[in-house]
Design an enzyme around this catalytic site. Sequence first.
Site, PDB file in Angstrom:
ATOM      1  N   SER A   7       0.865  -1.181   0.000  1.00  0.00           N
ATOM      2  CA  SER A   7       0.000   0.000   0.000  1.00  0.00           C
ATOM      3  C   SER A   7       0.897   1.224   0.000  1.00  0.00           C
ATOM      4  CB  SER A   7      -0.941  -0.003   1.211  1.00  0.00           C
ATOM      5  OG  SER A   7      -0.217  -0.166   2.414  1.00  0.00           O
ATOM      6  N   GLU A   9       1.217   5.632   0.726  1.00  0.00           N
ATOM      7  CA  GLU A   9       0.663   6.848   1.304  1.00  0.00           C
ATOM      8  C   GLU A   9       1.029   8.050   0.447  1.00  0.00           C
ATOM      9  OE1 GLU A   9       0.756   7.804   5.671  1.00  0.00           O
ATOM     10  OE2 GLU A   9       2.022   9.454   4.952  1.00  0.00           O
ATOM     11  N   GLY A 100      -3.956  12.990  15.502  1.00  0.00           N
ATOM     12  CA  GLY A 100      -3.477  14.143  14.758  1.00  0.00           C
ATOM     13  C   GLY A 100      -2.486  14.966  15.562  1.00  0.00           C
ATOM     14  N   ASP A 101      -1.642  15.687  14.837  1.00  0.00           N
ATOM     15  CA  ASP A 101      -0.644  16.546  15.483  1.00  0.00           C
ATOM     16  C   ASP A 101      -1.266  17.869  15.898  1.00  0.00           C
ATOM     17  OD1 ASP A 101       1.360  14.664  15.024  1.00  0.00           O
ATOM     18  OD2 ASP A 101       1.751  15.469  13.014  1.00  0.00           O
ATOM     19  N   ALA A 117     -11.806  13.339  22.206  1.00  0.00           N
ATOM     20  CA  ALA A 117     -10.692  13.569  23.115  1.00  0.00           C
ATOM     21  C   ALA A 117      -9.411  12.902  22.631  1.00  0.00           C
ATOM     22  CB  ALA A 117     -11.037  13.065  24.514  1.00  0.00           C
ATOM     23  N   HIS A 143       5.758   6.344  20.708  1.00  0.00           N
ATOM     24  CA  HIS A 143       5.293   7.694  20.399  1.00  0.00           C
ATOM     25  C   HIS A 143       6.031   8.691  21.292  1.00  0.00           C
ATOM     26  CE1 HIS A 143       2.640  11.185  20.078  1.00  0.00           C
ATOM     27  NE2 HIS A 143       2.110  10.622  19.010  1.00  0.00           N
ATOM     28  N   ALA A 146       4.466   9.262  24.668  1.00  0.00           N
ATOM     29  CA  ALA A 146       4.158   8.132  25.542  1.00  0.00           C
ATOM     30  C   ALA A 146       5.178   8.031  26.672  1.00  0.00           C
ATOM     31  CB  ALA A 146       4.144   6.837  24.738  1.00  0.00           C
ATOM     32  N   ASP A 152       2.560   2.744  25.449  1.00  0.00           N
ATOM     33  CA  ASP A 152       2.216   2.968  24.049  1.00  0.00           C
ATOM     34  C   ASP A 152       1.481   1.759  23.473  1.00  0.00           C
ATOM     35  OD1 ASP A 152       2.172   4.652  21.890  1.00  0.00           O
ATOM     36  OD2 ASP A 152       4.188   4.196  21.205  1.00  0.00           O
ATOM     37  N   GLN A 170       4.857   3.757  12.232  1.00  0.00           N
ATOM     38  CA  GLN A 170       5.785   4.809  11.846  1.00  0.00           C
ATOM     39  C   GLN A 170       6.979   4.134  11.174  1.00  0.00           C
ATOM     40  OE1 GLN A 170       6.706   7.652  10.752  1.00  0.00           O
ATOM     41  NE2 GLN A 170       6.096   8.831  12.563  1.00  0.00           N
ATOM     42  N   PHE A 210      12.906  14.851  10.273  1.00  0.00           N
ATOM     43  CA  PHE A 210      11.681  14.138  10.632  1.00  0.00           C
ATOM     44  C   PHE A 210      11.965  13.098  11.714  1.00  0.00           C
ATOM     45  CE2 PHE A 210       7.859  11.578   8.862  1.00  0.00           C
ATOM     46  CZ  PHE A 210       7.047  12.126   9.840  1.00  0.00           C
ATOM     47  N   HIS A 259       3.776  -1.083   3.741  1.00  0.00           N
ATOM     48  CA  HIS A 259       3.145   0.213   3.493  1.00  0.00           C
ATOM     49  C   HIS A 259       4.245   1.241   3.253  1.00  0.00           C
ATOM     50  CE1 HIS A 259      -0.038   3.255   3.729  1.00  0.00           C
ATOM     51  NE2 HIS A 259       0.766   3.974   4.492  1.00  0.00           N
ATOM     52  N   ARG A 265       6.737  11.186  -4.209  1.00  0.00           N
ATOM     53  CA  ARG A 265       7.890  10.976  -5.085  1.00  0.00           C
ATOM     54  C   ARG A 265       7.952   9.476  -5.350  1.00  0.00           C
ATOM     55  NH1 ARG A 265       9.713  15.898  -7.108  1.00  0.00           N
ATOM     56  NH2 ARG A 265       9.777  17.459  -5.436  1.00  0.00           N
TER      57      ARG A 265
END
Length: 288
Positions: A7, A9, A100-101, A117, A143, A146, A152, A170, A210, A259, A265
């Site tokens: 898959s 992204e 979400g961030d 929440a 994370h 965490a 986590d 991740q 990153f 994934h 790119r």
Amino acid sequence: MSTPSVSFEFFPPKSLEGSFRLWDCVNTLAPLDPTFVSVTYGAGGTTRKLTHEAVGTIHRTSGLNVAAHLTCVNATKAETLEIAESYAQEGVHEIVALRGDAPKGEATFTPHPDGFANSVDLIAALAETGKFTIRVGAYPEKHPEAADQAADIAFLKRKIDAGAASAITQFFFEADTFFRFRDACVKAGIDAPIIPGILPIENWNGTQKFTASCGTHIPQVILDGFAHATRDGTTDLLATAIATELCDDLIQGGVEHLHFYTLNRPELTRDVCHALGMTPKVRLQNVA
């Protein structure tokens, strides 16, 4: 050894040039017959409308199974579920559900007063509709927020128990990192598939930034390799070799699905898939 399913992204375009790049990415990778492709949200939900448009367009024009990212950021419960319902009406029945961030400039995530929440609450609400296959995020190196990996993994189990069908990790750079995490998940009672996330290193400087923000460890051999490859102008060759070796190790260890984070790119991802023995297939476009 069987060839794994894959898959990809993508992220939504923010300009005309970005639109062309996205469609080139879709057209380049679609022949590899992905199980699904996903489209991200920007930090703080900033690309919500663009994500919706990209998901709808890819779904209508490519014939691919599209999974839309959906987060809890800056929206009420009603607004979030309205977005989900609009996806269902368009025939999109896969969602990657994430907390979400935090929006840019904010240090931590703060729920909307009338919003979900956390991701567990979002997953439970989506599952209650009975309209979606729900995928969630997982963190083989913990994370950043965490307390420890045990906490986590316990939270990941809550997400699976709330209705998620699988988790996408991740990115990471050593197969043993994934295998240790997978084993710990099984020990914690998680029986849903854990899909490894692979990042072919398209931009070395960007990747280093990153990894610093998300806590991913870069092995010294990769740091040394890119120092040499940058001087020699062979970074793409090195990136392809690193990602291919990682994927091969994962497949040898029993992984059946990979994934890829493409960053819109497609060339490195395509080359890695080809190196793993995945051959392009003729696809019939959905022209209805």
